[in-house]
Design a protein around this motif. Sequence first.
Motif, short mmCIF file in Angstrom:
data_model
loop_
_atom_site.label_atom_id
_atom_site.label_comp_id
_atom_site.label_asym_id
_atom_site.label_seq_id
_atom_site.Cartn_x
_atom_site.Cartn_y
_atom_site.Cartn_z
N ASP A 73 0.87 -0.90 -0.02
CA ASP A 73 -0.04 -0.09 0.02
C ASP A 73 0.86 1.12 -0.03
O ASP A 73 1.08 1.92 1.11
N ALA A 74 1.50 1.42 -1.16
CA ALA A 74 2.63 2.48 -1.27
C ALA A 74 2.16 3.93 -0.58
O ALA A 74 3.05 4.50 -0.02
N ARG A 75 1.20 4.40 -1.27
CA ARG A 75 0.80 5.88 -0.81
C ARG A 75 0.52 5.94 0.67
O ARG A 75 1.14 6.91 1.04
N PHE A 76 -0.17 5.08 1.27
CA PHE A 76 -0.40 5.12 2.69
C PHE A 76 0.92 5.04 3.46
O PHE A 76 1.04 5.77 4.30
N ALA A 78 4.03 5.44 2.42
CA ALA A 78 4.90 6.83 2.21
C ALA A 78 4.29 7.92 3.21
O ALA A 78 5.00 8.67 3.56
N ALA A 79 2.94 8.20 3.10
CA ALA A 79 2.33 9.34 3.94
C ALA A 79 2.62 9.01 5.61
O ALA A 79 2.99 9.90 6.24
N ALA A 264 -1.59 12.48 -0.51
CA ALA A 264 -1.51 11.00 -0.70
C ALA A 264 -2.90 10.45 -1.50
O ALA A 264 -2.73 9.35 -1.76
N ARG A 265 -3.88 11.65 -1.30
CA ARG A 265 -5.10 11.00 -1.91
C ARG A 265 -5.80 9.82 -1.44
O ARG A 265 -6.19 8.86 -1.68
N GLN A 266 -5.69 9.76 0.15
CA GLN A 266 -6.36 8.86 0.83
C GLN A 266 -7.84 9.29 1.54
O GLN A 266 -8.00 10.43 1.24
N GLU A 270 -8.33 6.52 6.31
CA GLU A 270 -7.05 6.41 6.23
C GLU A 270 -6.18 7.72 6.83
O GLU A 270 -5.27 7.97 7.62
N ARG A 271 -6.98 9.04 6.62
CA ARG A 271 -6.27 10.24 7.19
C ARG A 271 -6.73 10.41 8.60
O ARG A 271 -5.78 10.79 9.51
#
Length: 327
Positions: A73-76, A78-79, A264-266, A270-271
């Motif tokens: 889950d690369a974007r999450f 990374a954030a 990260a467009r979550q 997720e935020r």
Amino acid sequence: MEGAGDQAPVVAWMEHHQVVLYLSALVTGAVLGLAAPAASSLLETAISPVLAALLYATFLGVPFHRLRAAFADARFMAALLAVNFLVVPAVVLLLSRLVADESGLLVGTLLVLLAPCVDYVMVFTRLAGGAWSRILAASPALMLIQALVLPLWLALAAGSPGAQGGGGISWRPFAQAFVLMIALPMGLSILTRRAAPRVRFADRLASATTALMVPLMMATLLLVVSSQVPRVASRPDVVARVVPLFVTFALVMPVVGDVAGRMARQGRRERLALAFSGTTRNSLVVLPLAPALPDSMGMAPMVVVTQTLVELVVMAVGVRLLPRLIR
């Protein structure tokens, strides 16, 4: 099997009400410490074994086998890493300037604020309706990375102009505390999990220890607060200096988590998870490292305990407030 069945509702009840139970343990510990300050040294001797058992139980719940899957889950991820290991150090560096004239306050603040939580952050995230399973999957990375970078950050702090008068950190007792209280419980937990599918004793040990997670956390909080609150009460000047710093950190980081999640467009859940991860710190895991600091930094354990008190109160409010603010 009947005993296990009788135990399950009790464990479920404790997990559902654990925030209230933790706050009750804090209050009980404060009352006990103020009522019997002479017992603080005796209570303090019980902290290490109980804390070691708690950390063993905590690491049993960290899914180290999911480490590779978490990075899928690369974007999450990374954030999450950016919030905890890029933004948090920058925020802490700024806030710590307020106590840079006192080495014990400075190192205690760095020690506790630079370490992201890997245990009850899941509790608060779940209560707030956040993506707690994402934090659970990422917890091995959070634990391993902080174990690697925390000594480096402290080494830099010990050599900074603000950390004067202490002759630096004595790394031998610090390393011993790290091995005995963190590396050893972590290693034993990994071995237990690996052996559980094949060895009945290991499976039962893992189940029993996991079921005792909430009572062990309550016992640790009670012992830590009851043994340290006489010192905290005797130094209101220390409390007055660090509490505003910790409150400011707790106000800033949810905003940072939300902004990082949007970048990260979550989604909302997720935020929320990012907000709680950035705010909640690993105070009980780093606590055994604080006494390994030199005598000139003797206020560091007091700082760590004060942060724990502030954080649990703030989180009890945050589980109600943040879901209304992060949309």
